[in-house]
Design an enzyme around this catalytic site. Structure first.
Site, PDB file in Angstrom:
ATOM      1  N   GLU A  67       8.799   3.315  14.219  1.00 24.11           N
ATOM      2  CA  GLU A  67       9.537   3.736  13.023  1.00 24.11           C
ATOM      3  C   GLU A  67       9.379   5.242  12.892  1.00 24.11           C
ATOM      4  OE1 GLU A  67       7.984   1.269   9.854  1.00 24.11           O
ATOM      5  OE2 GLU A  67       9.206  -0.437  10.491  1.00 24.11           O
TER       6      GLU A  67
ATOM      7  N   ASN B 208       0.803  -1.237   0.000  1.00 28.08           N
ATOM      8  CA  ASN B 208       0.000   0.000   0.000  1.00 28.08           C
ATOM      9  C   ASN B 208       0.827   1.274   0.000  1.00 28.08           C
ATOM     10  OD1 ASN B 208       0.788  -0.487   2.653  1.00 28.08           O
ATOM     11  ND2 ASN B 208      -1.121   0.291   3.525  1.00 28.08           N
TER      12      ASN B 208
END
Ligand SMILES: NC(=O)c1ccc[n+]([C@@H]2O[C@H](COP(=O)([O-])OP(=O)(O)OC[C@H]3O[C@@H](n4cnc5c(N)ncnc54)[C@H](O)[C@@H]3O)[C@@H](O)[C@H]2O)c1
Ligand SMILES: O=C[C@H](O)CS(=O)(=O)O
Length: 484
Positions: free
Chosen positions: A462, A155
């Protein structure tokens, strides 16, 4: 970009040990048309092992470079990504389907991680701690773990790779990634630019192949792999976590979501509609942090439904390469089927289709942007990630009820709410069981913040300075014998 055709039929090779390898035999399809956009090699376990061993050979020389040297190479990679943004975005739109404007935005977002960690490479430090002995000193080092093996989804074909690769390389680790086979061309284009930027052979490797389980088995069992970093569904994350346990490998997991989007009666309704639009319909709803459930307080429910429906009605569905298109196709037929299943389940249990609700006249995997009202907690859409352009709107009465509904899920990635009472902002912000909470904003993602979830949405972060934590080992040195 040398050697990588950015238009026409893109035949790309995998990137292992500084060489472009493999015969392009697997078709990559444009989800908007079904046409073949390009071809990539179908590599398997043997090549995955070669890539891991190349990364192992490259590790010590790469880790031995000065942080400034690693930073300079990452910076050159960033500059090349930005210089090739338009071509990279076109490749992404052709293989993933998102509108070109969104693809360009993702390239900027992906590049921002390379830029951020090029800078952070020079700032990964350790500690000296208060000692417990007069003849000794306590030192804490943060050292690169070694080989990182990553698996990424379709995605966000660029950002999901650089969000892992940039911090790993910055601290001195080496990296092997298997991208999703729906969108491998973007990954290989990034590898081509990394090669041009001077990333040494074996430091970055990209393995494309249809047999994801076989490649994943190598990544989770090879003794040289220290960290497995995965972004994708919770189901696959659990498989990889089990596999990695045999070698006690560290796993970083960015998994599925089921984001609640709560609109309180003291919200700025127009702002809430704007936030719901960007949170729900970005990437055609194929985003892990998409608003999956929209809860609206009773007194403003009808006004919100009307305003949101008007905004959704302005979305333009079409090929991502067409001017003005804001909604492209979904990635594959099974994505359409899941949206249809959620709509059918909801309407069978009393929900109403306010707008859309069926496949688009364009055919293929195009779907009408959809709004449902009268949605309740007993419907599938309350429990499962829809991953499509469908906004289900639930009604609630009290703050406690809204928080209870929002937390009633095994997922915990992102949540959103709109309110202006400062007490409510802190009460609800602290009560929501999620890794990230957008307050009066439907867009939270930036390289400057720690992105990640709790519960079955995974663990690890992250982005931000914390984004290097997964890729370093903490080492404690006791230096004694220092008495005068
Ligand atoms: N938390 C995040 O940051 C984040 C970001 C993007 C997507 N996602 C999640 O990912 C899902 C959608 O992406 P998807 O359909 O590509 O997910 P997926 O889990 O089906 O696939 C992700 C990757 O895993 C690989 N894979 C599949 N089965 C495997 C196996 N047995 N062993 C090894 N690798 C395997 C695939 O080839 C792909 O590269 C959604 O649930 C979404 O929420 C999460
Ligand atoms: O789909 C998951 C991505 O992490 C979404 S975002 O681009 O980081 O917001």
């Amino acid at each position: 970009m040398d050697g990588f055709p950015m238009t026409g039929l893109i035949d790309a090779q995998a990137y292992i040990d500084g060489a472009f390898v493999g015969s392009p035999t697997v078709d990559v399809l444009d989800p908007a048309t079904g046409e073949v956009v390009g071809r990539v090699p179908d590599l398997g376990a043997a090549e995955a092992r070669s890539a891991v061993e190349a990364a192992q050979r490259a590790f010590k020389p790469w880790a031995a470079k000065l942080p400034k040297e690693r930073a300079a190479i990452l910076r050159r990679w960033f500059d090349l990504i930005i210089a090739n943004k338009d071509e990279l975005a076109l490749v992404m739109t052709r293989e993933q389907g998102k509108p070109l404007a969104e693809a360009k935005g993702e390239i900027d977002y992906a590049a921002s991680f390379v830029e951020f960690y090029a800078e952070e490479a020079k700032r990964v430090s350790g500690d000296t701690l208060p000692t417990h002995r007069t003849d000794a000193r306590i030192l804490v080092l943060r050292q690169p773990v070694g080989v990182v093996a990553a698996i990424t989804p379709w995605n966000f074909p660029a950002a999901m790779i650089t969000r892992k690769c940039a911090p790993a390389l910055a601290v001195g680790c080496t990296f092997v990634v298997k991208p999703a086979m729906e969108t491998p061309l973007t990954a290989l284009a990034l590898a081509r630019l990394a090669h041009e930027a001077g990333i040494p052979k074996g430091v970055l490797n990209v393995v494309t192949g249809e047999d994801a389980p076989a490649i994943g088995e190598v990544f989770t069992s090879h003794p040289a792999v220290r960290v497995v970093s995965f972004t994708g569904s919770t189901e696959v994350g659990k498989i990889l976590m089990r596999q990695a346990a045999s070698g006690v490998k560290r796993v970083a997991l960015e998994l599925g979501g089921n984001a609640p989007f709560i609109v309180f009666d003291d919200a700025d309704l127009d702002a809430a509609v704007e936030g719901a639009m960007v949170s729900k319909y970005r990437n055609m709803g194929q985003t892990c942090v998409c608003a999956n459930r929209i809860y609206v307080q009773s007194s403003v429910y009808d006004a919100f439904v009307d305003k949101l429906t008007a905004a959704v009605g302005k979305l333009k569905v079409g090929r991502g390469t067409e001017e003005g298109v804001t909604q492209g196709p979904l990635i594959a037929p099974d994505a359409i089927e899941k949206v249809e299943r959620h709509i059918a389940d909801a309407t069978a249990k009393g929900a109403k289709v306010v707008l859309g609700g069926k496949r688009h006249a364009l055919g293929g995997t195009f779907f009408e942007p959809t709004v449902l009202s009268g949605v309740t907690q007993d419907m599938a859409v309350a429990r499962e990630e829809t991953f499509g352009p469908m906004a289900p709107i639930f009604r609630f009465e009290t703050e406690d009820e809204a928080v209870g509904y929002a937390n009633d899920t095994e997922f915990g990635l992102a949540a959103y709410f709109y309110a202006r009472d400062v007490g409510r902002i802190f009460r609800v912000g602290e009560a929501l069981e999620y890794g990230m909470v957008g307050i009066n904003s439907g867009l939270i993602s930036t390289e400057l913040a720690p992105f990640g979830g709790v519960k079955e949405s995974g663990h690890g972060r992250e982005g931000s300075q914390r984004g290097v934590d997964e890729f370093v080992d903490i080492k404690y040195l006791l230096v004694a014998g220092l008495a005068g």
